[in-house]
Design a protein around this motif. Sequence first.
Motif, mmCIF file in Angstrom:
data_model
loop_
_atom_site.group_PDB
_atom_site.id
_atom_site.type_symbol
_atom_site.label_atom_id
_atom_site.label_comp_id
_atom_site.label_asym_id
_atom_site.label_seq_id
_atom_site.Cartn_x
_atom_site.Cartn_y
_atom_site.Cartn_z
ATOM 1 N N GLU A 1 36.898 33.560 7.904
ATOM 2 C CA GLU A 1 38.212 32.932 7.735
ATOM 3 C C GLU A 1 38.603 32.281 9.047
ATOM 4 O O GLU A 1 38.011 32.572 10.086
ATOM 5 N N GLU A 2 39.613 31.403 8.984
ATOM 6 C CA GLU A 2 40.083 30.756 10.199
ATOM 7 C C GLU A 2 40.619 31.814 11.162
ATOM 8 O O GLU A 2 41.348 32.716 10.743
ATOM 9 N N GLY A 3 40.246 31.720 12.411
ATOM 10 C CA GLY A 3 40.694 32.701 13.392
ATOM 11 C C GLY A 3 39.820 33.931 13.464
ATOM 12 O O GLY A 3 40.158 34.896 14.141
ATOM 13 N N TYR A 4 38.707 33.902 12.744
ATOM 14 C CA TYR A 4 37.832 35.069 12.690
ATOM 15 C C TYR A 4 37.342 35.492 14.072
ATOM 16 O O TYR A 4 37.205 36.676 14.349
ATOM 17 N N TRP A 5 37.092 34.511 14.951
ATOM 18 C CA TRP A 5 36.487 34.822 16.256
ATOM 19 C C TRP A 5 37.499 35.292 17.290
ATOM 20 O O TRP A 5 37.146 35.499 18.449
ATOM 21 N N LEU A 6 38.757 35.492 16.901
ATOM 22 C CA LEU A 6 39.771 35.990 17.826
ATOM 23 C C LEU A 6 39.379 37.359 18.381
ATOM 24 O O LEU A 6 39.566 37.645 19.560
ATOM 25 N N GLY A 7 38.816 38.204 17.528
ATOM 26 C CA GLY A 7 38.363 39.525 17.980
ATOM 27 C C GLY A 7 37.254 39.412 18.993
ATOM 28 O O GLY A 7 37.206 40.174 19.970
ATOM 29 N N SER A 8 36.365 38.458 18.777
ATOM 30 C CA SER A 8 35.276 38.209 19.724
ATOM 31 C C SER A 8 35.831 37.765 21.070
ATOM 32 O O SER A 8 35.349 38.187 22.127
ATOM 33 N N MET A 9 36.870 36.926 21.038
ATOM 34 C CA MET A 9 37.497 36.482 22.286
ATOM 35 C C MET A 9 38.142 37.653 23.009
ATOM 36 O O MET A 9 38.061 37.747 24.242
ATOM 37 N N ALA A 10 38.763 38.565 22.269
ATOM 38 C CA ALA A 10 39.390 39.733 22.883
ATOM 39 C C ALA A 10 38.330 40.604 23.559
ATOM 40 O O ALA A 10 38.544 41.103 24.676
ATOM 41 N N ILE A 11 37.192 40.797 22.901
ATOM 42 C CA ILE A 11 36.099 41.573 23.494
ATOM 43 C C ILE A 11 35.610 40.878 24.760
ATOM 44 O O ILE A 11 35.402 41.524 25.798
ATOM 45 N N ASN A 12 35.444 39.570 24.699
ATOM 46 C CA ASN A 12 34.973 38.795 25.844
ATOM 47 C C ASN A 12 35.944 38.925 27.021
ATOM 48 O O ASN A 12 35.526 39.176 28.157
ATOM 49 N N ILE A 13 37.221 38.789 26.766
ATOM 50 C CA ILE A 13 38.225 38.906 27.823
ATOM 51 C C ILE A 13 38.214 40.324 28.400
ATOM 52 O O ILE A 13 38.302 40.508 29.615
ATOM 53 N N GLY A 14 38.086 41.330 27.534
ATOM 54 C CA GLY A 14 38.042 42.718 27.999
ATOM 55 C C GLY A 14 36.865 42.978 28.922
ATOM 56 O O GLY A 14 37.030 43.584 29.993
ATOM 57 N N ILE A 15 35.690 42.506 28.531
ATOM 58 C CA ILE A 15 34.494 42.688 29.363
ATOM 59 C C ILE A 15 34.655 41.937 30.686
ATOM 60 O O ILE A 15 34.322 42.459 31.760
ATOM 61 N N THR A 16 35.201 40.729 30.624
ATOM 62 C CA THR A 16 35.407 39.938 31.843
ATOM 63 C C THR A 16 36.394 40.633 32.778
ATOM 64 O O THR A 16 36.192 40.662 33.999
ATOM 65 N N MET A 17 37.430 41.238 32.223
ATOM 66 C CA MET A 17 38.385 41.978 33.059
ATOM 67 C C MET A 17 37.728 43.183 33.711
ATOM 68 O O MET A 17 37.998 43.485 34.884
ATOM 69 N N VAL A 18 36.863 43.875 32.974
ATOM 70 C CA VAL A 18 36.153 45.030 33.547
ATOM 71 C C VAL A 18 35.268 44.575 34.706
ATOM 72 O O VAL A 18 35.244 45.218 35.766
ATOM 73 N N VAL A 19 34.575 43.441 34.524
ATOM 74 C CA VAL A 19 33.736 42.895 35.602
ATOM 75 C C VAL A 19 34.588 42.555 36.816
ATOM 76 O O VAL A 19 34.246 42.880 37.951
ATOM 77 N N PHE A 20 35.737 41.911 36.569
ATOM 78 C CA PHE A 20 36.624 41.536 37.674
ATOM 79 C C PHE A 20 37.079 42.767 38.456
ATOM 80 O O PHE A 20 36.945 42.824 39.675
ATOM 81 N N PHE A 21 37.621 43.748 37.758
ATOM 82 C CA PHE A 21 38.159 44.917 38.451
ATOM 83 C C PHE A 21 37.059 45.731 39.114
ATOM 84 O O PHE A 21 37.266 46.269 40.201
ATOM 85 N N ALA A 22 35.891 45.811 38.489
ATOM 86 C CA ALA A 22 34.769 46.534 39.111
ATOM 87 C C ALA A 22 34.349 45.837 40.400
ATOM 88 O O ALA A 22 34.143 46.504 41.433
ATOM 89 N N ALA A 23 34.237 44.513 40.385
ATOM 90 C CA ALA A 23 33.844 43.768 41.590
ATOM 91 C C ALA A 23 34.933 43.852 42.650
ATOM 92 O O ALA A 23 34.648 44.102 43.834
ATOM 93 N N PHE A 24 36.169 43.674 42.240
ATOM 94 C CA PHE A 24 37.281 43.656 43.189
ATOM 95 C C PHE A 24 37.496 45.019 43.833
ATOM 96 O O PHE A 24 37.480 45.161 45.059
ATOM 97 N N ILE A 25 37.664 46.035 43.019
ATOM 98 C CA ILE A 25 37.939 47.373 43.540
ATOM 99 C C ILE A 25 36.700 47.949 44.223
ATOM 100 O O ILE A 25 36.800 48.577 45.272
ATOM 101 N N GLY A 26 35.524 47.702 43.629
ATOM 102 C CA GLY A 26 34.281 48.199 44.240
ATOM 103 C C GLY A 26 34.067 47.623 45.625
ATOM 104 O O GLY A 26 33.722 48.362 46.561
ATOM 105 N N THR A 27 34.304 46.323 45.792
ATOM 106 C CA THR A 27 34.155 45.704 47.118
ATOM 107 C C THR A 27 35.208 46.230 48.086
ATOM 108 O O THR A 27 34.908 46.513 49.250
ATOM 109 N N MET A 28 36.425 46.381 47.602
ATOM 110 C CA MET A 28 37.495 46.901 48.476
ATOM 111 C C MET A 28 37.162 48.296 48.966
ATOM 112 O O MET A 28 37.287 48.595 50.157
ATOM 113 N N VAL A 29 36.720 49.164 48.061
ATOM 114 C CA VAL A 29 36.405 50.544 48.424
ATOM 115 C C VAL A 29 35.205 50.585 49.370
ATOM 116 O O VAL A 29 35.208 51.330 50.351
ATOM 117 N N ALA A 30 34.192 49.748 49.097
ATOM 118 C CA ALA A 30 32.967 49.781 49.897
ATOM 119 C C ALA A 30 33.161 49.213 51.299
ATOM 120 O O ALA A 30 32.452 49.602 52.222
#
Length: 92
Positions: free
Chosen positions: A15-44
């Motif tokens: 249906e129209e808008g079907y890939w909205l869930g896929s976009m949410a997953i993509n944004i979630g994974i991208t946010m995890v990558v961002f925070f892991a890189a940002f916080i990991g570098t800060m801590v290290a």
Amino acid sequence: MVPECPRCDLHFEREEGYWLGSMAINIGITMVVFFAAFIGTMVATWPDVPWDALWVVTVAAMVVTPLIVHPFSRTLWVALERHVRAMSDGSY
Ligand SMILES: [Zn+2]
């Protein structure tokens, strides 16, 4: 992306808008990558955090990560949607 699965003829965009869930997953994974890189570098590297390099790398990662994750987030979304649909149909 092909409209139907070449093996089982499953029509992907149900249906129209079907890939909205896929976009949410993509944004979630991208946010995890961002925070892991940002916080990991800060801590290290604390207290001498390389802010300029961190900024460049995290911005580049925010551009590249969604492109890399795109096919996997779609696959994951189709699998999740099929799983939940099967459960609610009682055919699971
Ligand atoms: Zn298939």
